[in-house]
Scaffold this motif. Structure first.
Motif, mmCIF file in Angstrom:
data_model
loop_
_atom_site.group_PDB
_atom_site.id
_atom_site.type_symbol
_atom_site.label_atom_id
_atom_site.label_comp_id
_atom_site.label_asym_id
_atom_site.label_seq_id
_atom_site.Cartn_x
_atom_site.Cartn_y
_atom_site.Cartn_z
ATOM 1 N N GLU A 1 0.745 -1.154 -0.162
ATOM 2 C CA GLU A 1 0.045 0.031 -0.162
ATOM 3 C C GLU A 1 0.775 1.195 -0.072
ATOM 4 O OE1 GLU A 1 -0.027 -2.190 2.152
ATOM 5 O OE2 GLU A 1 -1.716 -3.473 2.159
ATOM 6 N N MET B 1 0.384 4.782 -2.069
ATOM 7 C CA MET B 1 -0.737 5.546 -1.806
ATOM 8 C C MET B 1 -0.361 6.688 -1.047
ATOM 9 S SD MET B 1 -3.714 3.113 -0.194
ATOM 10 C CE MET B 1 -5.108 4.488 -0.315
ATOM 11 N N TYR C 1 -4.056 10.858 -0.088
ATOM 12 C CA TYR C 1 -5.100 10.047 0.765
ATOM 13 C C TYR C 1 -4.837 10.270 2.164
ATOM 14 C CZ TYR C 1 -5.673 7.942 -3.717
ATOM 15 O OH TYR C 1 -5.807 7.353 -4.973
ATOM 16 N N ASP C 2 -5.973 10.310 2.705
ATOM 17 C CA ASP C 2 -5.903 10.241 4.534
ATOM 18 C C ASP C 2 -5.646 9.015 4.835
ATOM 19 O OD1 ASP C 2 -6.308 13.166 4.623
ATOM 20 O OD2 ASP C 2 -8.502 12.683 4.492
ATOM 21 N N VAL C 3 -4.721 8.476 4.719
ATOM 22 C CA VAL C 3 -3.990 7.055 5.064
ATOM 23 C C VAL C 3 -2.721 7.294 6.000
ATOM 24 C CG1 VAL C 3 -5.071 5.909 3.259
ATOM 25 C CG2 VAL C 3 -2.681 6.876 2.952
ATOM 26 N N GLU D 1 -4.789 -7.745 5.379
ATOM 27 C CA GLU D 1 -5.510 -6.610 5.042
ATOM 28 C C GLU D 1 -6.244 -5.812 6.197
ATOM 29 O OE1 GLU D 1 -8.063 -7.144 1.840
ATOM 30 O OE2 GLU D 1 -6.590 -8.183 0.579
ATOM 31 N N THR E 1 -8.926 -3.235 7.382
ATOM 32 C CA THR E 1 -9.972 -2.495 7.030
ATOM 33 C C THR E 1 -10.793 -2.150 8.269
ATOM 34 O OG1 THR E 1 -11.421 -4.668 6.698
ATOM 35 C CG2 THR E 1 -10.326 -3.736 4.834
ATOM 36 N N ARG F 1 -8.726 2.937 12.076
ATOM 37 C CA ARG F 1 -8.563 4.277 11.860
ATOM 38 C C ARG F 1 -7.817 4.897 13.197
ATOM 39 N NH1 ARG F 1 -13.723 7.732 9.940
ATOM 40 N NH2 ARG F 1 -13.309 6.394 8.115
ATOM 41 N N TYR G 1 -7.095 9.181 9.812
ATOM 42 C CA TYR G 1 -6.494 8.628 8.800
ATOM 43 C C TYR G 1 -6.584 6.988 8.889
ATOM 44 C CZ TYR G 1 -3.760 12.806 8.488
ATOM 45 O OH TYR G 1 -3.217 14.304 8.482
ATOM 46 N N GLU G 2 -6.957 6.658 7.777
ATOM 47 C CA GLU G 2 -7.435 5.023 7.552
ATOM 48 C C GLU G 2 -6.066 4.253 7.655
ATOM 49 O OE1 GLU G 2 -10.227 2.346 7.062
ATOM 50 O OE2 GLU G 2 -10.502 4.442 7.324
ATOM 51 N N VAL G 3 -5.921 3.394 8.405
ATOM 52 C CA VAL G 3 -4.739 2.504 8.536
ATOM 53 C C VAL G 3 -4.629 1.669 7.396
ATOM 54 C CG1 VAL G 3 -3.389 0.983 9.989
ATOM 55 C CG2 VAL G 3 -4.713 2.864 11.182
ATOM 56 N N ILE G 4 -3.544 1.558 6.560
ATOM 57 C CA ILE G 4 -3.596 0.853 5.447
ATOM 58 C C ILE G 4 -2.388 -0.306 5.620
ATOM 59 C CG2 ILE G 4 -4.193 2.550 4.020
ATOM 60 C CD1 ILE G 4 -1.482 2.983 2.885
#
Length: 415
Positions: A163, A166, A173-175, A194, A196, A199, A207-210
């Motif tokens: 990832e 990104m 992106y807010d990641v 993965e 999902t 945050r 921020y989304e944790v990727i």
């Protein structure tokens, strides 16, 4: 040529009558010159090995930063471009995207990327609305290290999460990527393939944790945001660091050109990490080992000079009658002096030749035992005879002068 033939004939007759003395002197010269050649050869091999070890371990990582003197420089030619993120304020950039591409295009560069630290006092937590007592979070003065980075920065540390691309988006992106230590504290599964629905909040911005980073600078307590997010927050990249991973041994030449690749108009406002200092260290190691070898070899040569000189003086005393007879038969003082100088020179040259062979063999043997690459310069074979010849002549100088001063009358009285 007759005198040379007679001189050689005299030396052969003398050597045949004093074989033990000649053999002892040859061994002394061979050992001293051989030790000198071995010491120099081993020092060169050790320096080469150290040079290779330094080049292969850790010196392939360079950092490029803005020089401290340029940080307070507000002149227009230092601020290269005003890059504006949609909806937010302008950011003064020195490390432009095209500069990063130029660095990556340099031969020998494996990876390159940017890192920009966030401001002190940033708060990181999982819950958006919980009170302070129930949130999992720390300010930056504690273990959390929040910074913006490009994917190339992580790649330079051999960290390549799927990832990571990104992090490079023009409109970020807010990641976020989080280190293992932070993930465990915030209850984010470390082993999940993965992620999902997880945050984190950095200063109340979600921020989304990727992904979870298990190695590199963010492994323990880091939170990695997109580089442009950090740039937009800071408003400038004056605190940014460009990290460059090179091929082994290529850091020094790359360090000499990377500033021009980043900022062709003002390379002087940039500074590169210690690759050149390491090259100086390698040169210093070589010089120190060479000095040590020279000191050891020089001491051995001095002892050899004294041994030959002592032996030659004893020879002069033992051959006083012979010298007197030669003078009585018409030999001049110069002839007597040349005879003893030639005696010492021949012994020195022959001993030096044997010493070169001995030193080269010892050097190769030491290389084999230690698993090094043998370094043998052609001048090693020449150095032994030349040094031995000089040692023999120097050692014979005083005895030859003393022999030349012996008169026939003194010789008769001694006899």
């Amino acid at each position: 040529m007759v005198w040379l033939r007679d001189l050689l004939s005299d030396l052969v007759i003398d050597y045949s009558g004093r074989r033990s003395r000649v053999l002892l002197l040859l061994v002394a010269v061979a050992l001293s010159t051989g030790s000198l050649v071995t010491a120099v050869g081993v020092s060169q091999m050790a320096a080469s090995q150290i040079d290779a070890d330094i080049a292969a371990s850790g010196t392939d990582l360079l950092t490029v930063e803005i020089a401290p003197a340029a940080v307070d420089d507000a002149s227009p030619d230092v601020v290269v471009e005003e890059a504006e993120r949609p909806g937010e304020g302008a950011s003064a950039q020195i490390f432009l995207p095209e500069a990063l591409e130029r660095v990556r295009a340099i031969d020998g560069v494996r990876a390159a990327g940017l890192r920009l630290p966030m401001s002190d006092g940033i708060h990181v937590r999982r819950n958006a609305d919980a009170d302070e007592s129930s949130t999992l979070g720390y300010d930056l003065g504690s273990p959390v290290d929040v910074f913006g980075a490009t994917s190339g920065y992580l790649a330079a540390y051999h960290v390549t999460p799927e990832e990571a691309w990104m992090l490079d988006a023009v409109d970020p992106y807010d990641v976020a990527l989080v280190g293992e230590g932070i993930a465990e504290e915030l209850g984010i599964p470390v082993a999940a393939k993965e992620l999902t629905g997880y945050r984190i909040y950095v200063d109340d911005h979600a921020y989304e944790v990727i992904g979870v980073v298990s190695s590199g600078p963010a492994a323990a307590s880091g939170v990695v945001l997109p580089y442009r997010t950090a740039l937009s927050t800071a408003g400038t990249d004056r605190d940014a660091t460009l990290l460059v991973r090179t091929e082994p041994g290529a850091s020094r030449p790359i360090s000499e050109i990377v500033r021009e690749a980043v900022l062709p108009a003002r390379p002087d406002v940039l500074q590169v990490s210690a690759a050149i200092d390491l090259a100086t260290l390698r040169t210093g190691v070589n010089e120190q080992l060479s000095r040590l070898a020279g000191a050891v070899g020089g001491l051995l040569l001095v002892l050899t000079v004294l041994l030959i000189a002592n032996s030659m003086i004893v020879s002069v005393m033992a051959r006083t009658a012979e010298i007197g007879l030669r003078r009585a038969l018409g030999a001049s003082s110069l002839d007597i002096s040349v005879l003893f100088l030639a005696d010492g020179g021949v012994i020195g040259a022959l001993g030096g030749l044997a010493g070169s062979a001995l030193g080269c063999a010892a050097t190769v043997g030491i290389a084999i035992v230690n698993g090094w690459s043998a370094v043998l310069h052609p001048w090693y074979l020449v150095a032994g005879p030349v040094v031995g010849l000089l040692v023999g002549i120097v050692a014979s100088a005083y005895p030859s002068v003393r022999a030349a001063r012996i008169s026939p009358a003194e010789a008769v009285r001694v006899e």
